[in-house]
Design a protein around this motif. Structure first.
Motif, PDB file in Angstrom:
ATOM      1  N   TRP A 150      25.238  41.026 -69.939  1.00 28.44           N
ATOM      2  CA  TRP A 150      25.196  39.753 -69.232  1.00 28.44           C
ATOM      3  C   TRP A 150      26.154  38.753 -69.844  1.00 28.44           C
ATOM      4  CZ3 TRP A 150      24.125  37.457 -64.931  1.00 28.44           C
ATOM      5  CH2 TRP A 150      23.928  36.085 -64.886  1.00 28.44           C
ATOM      6  N   GLU A 151      26.306  38.794 -71.186  1.00 29.58           N
ATOM      7  CA  GLU A 151      27.192  37.846 -71.853  1.00 29.58           C
ATOM      8  C   GLU A 151      28.640  38.009 -71.401  1.00 29.58           C
ATOM      9  OE1 GLU A 151      25.037  39.717 -73.299  1.00 29.58           O
ATOM     10  OE2 GLU A 151      23.599  38.385 -74.312  1.00 29.58           O
ATOM     11  N   PHE A 152      29.017  39.219 -71.039  1.00 29.57           N
ATOM     12  CA  PHE A 152      30.387  39.447 -70.573  1.00 29.57           C
ATOM     13  C   PHE A 152      30.662  38.661 -69.295  1.00 29.57           C
ATOM     14  CE2 PHE A 152      33.246  41.774 -67.735  1.00 29.57           C
ATOM     15  CZ  PHE A 152      34.387  41.842 -68.505  1.00 29.57           C
ATOM     16  N   TYR A 153      29.710  38.681 -68.389  1.00 28.61           N
ATOM     17  CA  TYR A 153      29.899  37.957 -67.136  1.00 28.61           C
ATOM     18  C   TYR A 153      29.846  36.448 -67.357  1.00 28.61           C
ATOM     19  CZ  TYR A 153      29.174  42.571 -65.122  1.00 28.61           C
ATOM     20  OH  TYR A 153      29.291  43.898 -64.834  1.00 28.61           O
ATOM     21  N   CYS A 154      29.073  36.028 -68.349  1.00 31.99           N
ATOM     22  CA  CYS A 154      29.075  34.602 -68.693  1.00 31.99           C
ATOM     23  C   CYS A 154      30.436  34.185 -69.232  1.00 31.99           C
ATOM     24  CB  CYS A 154      27.981  34.315 -69.724  1.00 31.99           C
ATOM     25  SG  CYS A 154      26.296  34.475 -69.090  1.00 31.99           S
ATOM     26  N   MET A 155      31.052  35.040 -70.050  1.00 30.82           N
ATOM     27  CA  MET A 155      32.385  34.750 -70.571  1.00 30.82           C
ATOM     28  C   MET A 155      33.415  34.721 -69.447  1.00 30.82           C
ATOM     29  SD  MET A 155      32.248  34.184 -73.831  1.00 30.82           S
ATOM     30  CE  MET A 155      30.703  33.331 -73.456  1.00 30.82           C
ATOM     31  N   PHE A 156      33.250  35.610 -68.471  1.00 27.26           N
ATOM     32  CA  PHE A 156      34.164  35.617 -67.327  1.00 27.26           C
ATOM     33  C   PHE A 156      34.034  34.325 -66.521  1.00 27.26           C
ATOM     34  CE2 PHE A 156      35.102  36.457 -62.859  1.00 27.26           C
ATOM     35  CZ  PHE A 156      36.371  37.018 -62.938  1.00 27.26           C
ATOM     36  N   ALA A 157      32.781  33.902 -66.291  1.00 23.00           N
ATOM     37  CA  ALA A 157      32.566  32.656 -65.554  1.00 23.00           C
ATOM     38  C   ALA A 157      33.127  31.467 -66.326  1.00 23.00           C
ATOM     39  CB  ALA A 157      31.075  32.462 -65.283  1.00 23.00           C
ATOM     40  N   LEU A 158      32.970  31.481 -67.655  1.00 21.27           N
ATOM     41  CA  LEU A 158      33.493  30.387 -68.469  1.00 21.27           C
ATOM     42  C   LEU A 158      35.013  30.354 -68.424  1.00 21.27           C
ATOM     43  CD1 LEU A 158      33.021  28.107 -70.493  1.00 21.27           C
ATOM     44  CD2 LEU A 158      33.005  29.827 -72.320  1.00 21.27           C
ATOM     45  N   ALA A 159      35.651  31.520 -68.525  1.00 23.08           N
ATOM     46  CA  ALA A 159      37.114  31.583 -68.468  1.00 23.08           C
ATOM     47  C   ALA A 159      37.626  31.125 -67.099  1.00 23.08           C
ATOM     48  CB  ALA A 159      37.595  33.004 -68.774  1.00 23.08           C
ATOM     49  N   ALA A 160      36.927  31.525 -66.027  1.00 22.81           N
ATOM     50  CA  ALA A 160      37.326  31.105 -64.685  1.00 22.81           C
ATOM     51  C   ALA A 160      37.163  29.598 -64.512  1.00 22.81           C
ATOM     52  CB  ALA A 160      36.500  31.855 -63.639  1.00 22.81           C
ATOM     53  N   LEU A 161      36.080  29.049 -65.066  1.00 23.93           N
ATOM     54  CA  LEU A 161      35.856  27.604 -64.970  1.00 23.93           C
ATOM     55  C   LEU A 161      36.931  26.833 -65.723  1.00 23.93           C
ATOM     56  CD1 LEU A 161      34.150  25.174 -64.152  1.00 23.93           C
ATOM     57  CD2 LEU A 161      32.767  25.549 -66.213  1.00 23.93           C
ATOM     58  N   GLU A 162      37.275  27.297 -66.919  1.00 20.74           N
ATOM     59  CA  GLU A 162      38.306  26.619 -67.704  1.00 20.74           C
ATOM     60  C   GLU A 162      39.658  26.678 -67.009  1.00 20.74           C
ATOM     61  OE1 GLU A 162      38.313  28.274 -71.596  1.00 20.74           O
ATOM     62  OE2 GLU A 162      36.370  27.400 -72.154  1.00 20.74           O
ATOM     63  N   LEU A 163      39.976  27.825 -66.381  1.00 19.24           N
ATOM     64  CA  LEU A 163      41.235  27.927 -65.633  1.00 19.24           C
ATOM     65  C   LEU A 163      41.240  26.975 -64.443  1.00 19.24           C
ATOM     66  CD1 LEU A 163      43.958  29.297 -65.094  1.00 19.24           C
ATOM     67  CD2 LEU A 163      42.719  31.068 -63.812  1.00 19.24           C
ATOM     68  N   ALA A 164      40.107  26.888 -63.737  1.00 19.27           N
ATOM     69  CA  ALA A 164      40.023  25.987 -62.600  1.00 19.27           C
ATOM     70  C   ALA A 164      40.180  24.531 -63.035  1.00 19.27           C
ATOM     71  CB  ALA A 164      38.686  26.187 -61.879  1.00 19.27           C
ATOM     72  N   VAL A 165      39.560  24.178 -64.156  1.00 20.87           N
ATOM     73  CA  VAL A 165      39.675  22.810 -64.665  1.00 20.87           C
ATOM     74  C   VAL A 165      41.112  22.511 -65.082  1.00 20.87           C
ATOM     75  CG1 VAL A 165      38.977  21.265 -66.539  1.00 20.87           C
ATOM     76  CG2 VAL A 165      37.263  22.652 -65.378  1.00 20.87           C
ATOM     77  N   PHE A 166      41.754  23.478 -65.731  1.00 25.50           N
ATOM     78  CA  PHE A 166      43.143  23.294 -66.157  1.00 25.50           C
ATOM     79  C   PHE A 166      44.063  23.083 -64.956  1.00 25.50           C
ATOM     80  CE2 PHE A 166      47.299  25.332 -66.843  1.00 25.50           C
ATOM     81  CZ  PHE A 166      47.798  24.518 -67.850  1.00 25.50           C
ATOM     82  N   CYS A 167      43.944  23.933 -63.940  1.00 20.90           N
ATOM     83  CA  CYS A 167      44.795  23.799 -62.750  1.00 20.90           C
ATOM     84  C   CYS A 167      44.510  22.492 -62.023  1.00 20.90           C
ATOM     85  CB  CYS A 167      44.572  24.986 -61.812  1.00 20.90           C
ATOM     86  SG  CYS A 167      45.152  26.577 -62.453  1.00 20.90           S
ATOM     87  N   THR A 168      43.236  22.112 -61.963  1.00 21.17           N
ATOM     88  CA  THR A 168      42.891  20.844 -61.314  1.00 21.17           C
ATOM     89  C   THR A 168      43.503  19.666 -62.049  1.00 21.17           C
ATOM     90  OG1 THR A 168      40.803  21.784 -60.511  1.00 21.17           O
ATOM     91  CG2 THR A 168      40.988  19.382 -60.553  1.00 21.17           C
ATOM     92  N   GLY A 169      43.411  19.692 -63.385  1.00 18.41           N
ATOM     93  CA  GLY A 169      44.001  18.612 -64.172  1.00 18.41           C
ATOM     94  C   GLY A 169      45.501  18.509 -63.979  1.00 18.41           C
ATOM     95  N   VAL A 170      46.176  19.647 -63.971  1.00 24.17           N
ATOM     96  CA  VAL A 170      47.628  19.654 -63.768  1.00 24.17           C
ATOM     97  C   VAL A 170      47.990  19.106 -62.397  1.00 24.17           C
ATOM     98  CG1 VAL A 170      49.643  21.143 -63.515  1.00 24.17           C
ATOM     99  CG2 VAL A 170      48.053  21.523 -65.406  1.00 24.17           C
ATOM    100  N   LEU A 171      47.289  19.569 -61.367  1.00 24.66           N
ATOM    101  CA  LEU A 171      47.599  19.131 -60.006  1.00 24.66           C
ATOM    102  C   LEU A 171      47.316  17.640 -59.811  1.00 24.66           C
ATOM    103  CD1 LEU A 171      46.191  22.163 -57.969  1.00 24.66           C
ATOM    104  CD2 LEU A 171      48.578  21.639 -58.453  1.00 24.66           C
ATOM    105  N   VAL A 172      46.233  17.158 -60.399  1.00 25.97           N
ATOM    106  CA  VAL A 172      45.897  15.737 -60.257  1.00 25.97           C
ATOM    107  C   VAL A 172      46.942  14.859 -60.946  1.00 25.97           C
ATOM    108  CG1 VAL A 172      44.232  13.958 -60.917  1.00 25.97           C
ATOM    109  CG2 VAL A 172      43.433  16.100 -59.925  1.00 25.97           C
ATOM    110  N   ILE A 173      47.351  15.249 -62.148  1.00 23.82           N
ATOM    111  CA  ILE A 173      48.359  14.461 -62.869  1.00 23.82           C
ATOM    112  C   ILE A 173      49.671  14.431 -62.097  1.00 23.82           C
ATOM    113  CG2 ILE A 173      49.789  14.403 -64.941  1.00 23.82           C
ATOM    114  CD1 ILE A 173      47.389  15.416 -66.492  1.00 23.82           C
TER     115      ILE A 173
END
Length: 239
Positions: A112-135
């Motif tokens: 289960w922890e593997f899928y949690c890490m995947f969700a965390l990595a996907a969330l961080e990527l989404a936040v990074f792309c959102t921050g770049v696009l907003v700026i």
């Protein structure tokens, strides 16, 4: 290659074609009307050479890939890189030793922890792309210019190809994995910055500003999630 609007890899000038196909398969590269150089010299290059130039973050190679080719694997590449990153994070968290048994890898993916890490990595990527696009949107808004989000998002996802280098860190020893992860992240951020420069034809300062802003937002969200996790664990331990 389908006809359309292309870009000169040398000066970023618009072009209507990359080459002309004469009889018997004879191709002649089209020359740019501005710089008088071939519009896209990489048409005649081997894919390995193109990959090497892209790894060296040459702006000509980025223009060839982003403007003059039809690459639609950015989502598949993104998922694949997220899987590699999730597995590396999970293995570092568990402190597991590398194993050559394929059955162990299959067992790990059921955790289960593997899928949690995947969700965390996907969330961080989404936040990074959102921050770049907003700026970038805010900067362009104040300057009176405009840009399309879809090509920029595609460029950001494709420029994350450096995360494929996580595969050796997954297969081999994990003693230096944190250092390798940091170096790979630095390379990916450099590629992201170059991709932004190519898509927007902007200065290096603007691309670095957007990447740094997205990174800071990603780090803030990651730290907030860690704090929330610690607080929830403390609360559960008190029950």
């Amino acid at each position: 290659m389908a006809s359309g609007l292309f870009k000169c890899v040398e000066c970023n000038e618009d072009a209507t074609e990359l080459y002309r196909d004469y009889s018997h398969g004879i191709l002649k590269l089209t020359r740019c009307s501005s710089c008088k150089k071939p519009v896209d010299k990489y048409i005649e290059y081997d894919p390995v050479i193109i990959l090497i130039d892209a790894t060296l973050c040459k702006i000509q190679a980025f223009r060839h890939i982003l403007f003059n080719t039809e690459i639609n694997i950015h989502w598949k590449l993104c998922v694949f890189c997220l899987l590699c990153e999730a597995y590396l994070r999970w293995s570092l968290q568990q402190g597991s030793q590398p194993s050559n048994d394929p059955a162990d890898i299959i067992r790990y993916t059921k955790e289960w922890e593997f899928y949690c890490m995947f969700a965390l990595a996907a969330l961080e990527l989404a936040v990074f792309c959102t921050g770049v696009l907003v700026i970038l949107w805010m900067v362009k808004l104040f300057s009176g210019a405009s840009f399309e989000f879809t090509p920029l998002l595609k460029a950001l996802l494709l420029s994350g190809y450096g995360k494929v280098l996580l595969i050796p860190a997954v297969i081999w020893e994990h003693d230096f994995s944190p250092l390798c992860f940091g170096l790979i992240r630095l390379f990916v951020l450099t590629s992201n910055s170059q991709a932004i420069r190519v898509i927007l034809n902007s200065s290096r300062r603007l691309s670095l500003l957007a990447v740094c802003g997205g990174l800071l937002l990603e780090m803030w969200v990651a730290q907030a999630l860690k704090t929330l996790q610690v607080c929830s664990q403390d609360y559960l331990s008190m029950l």
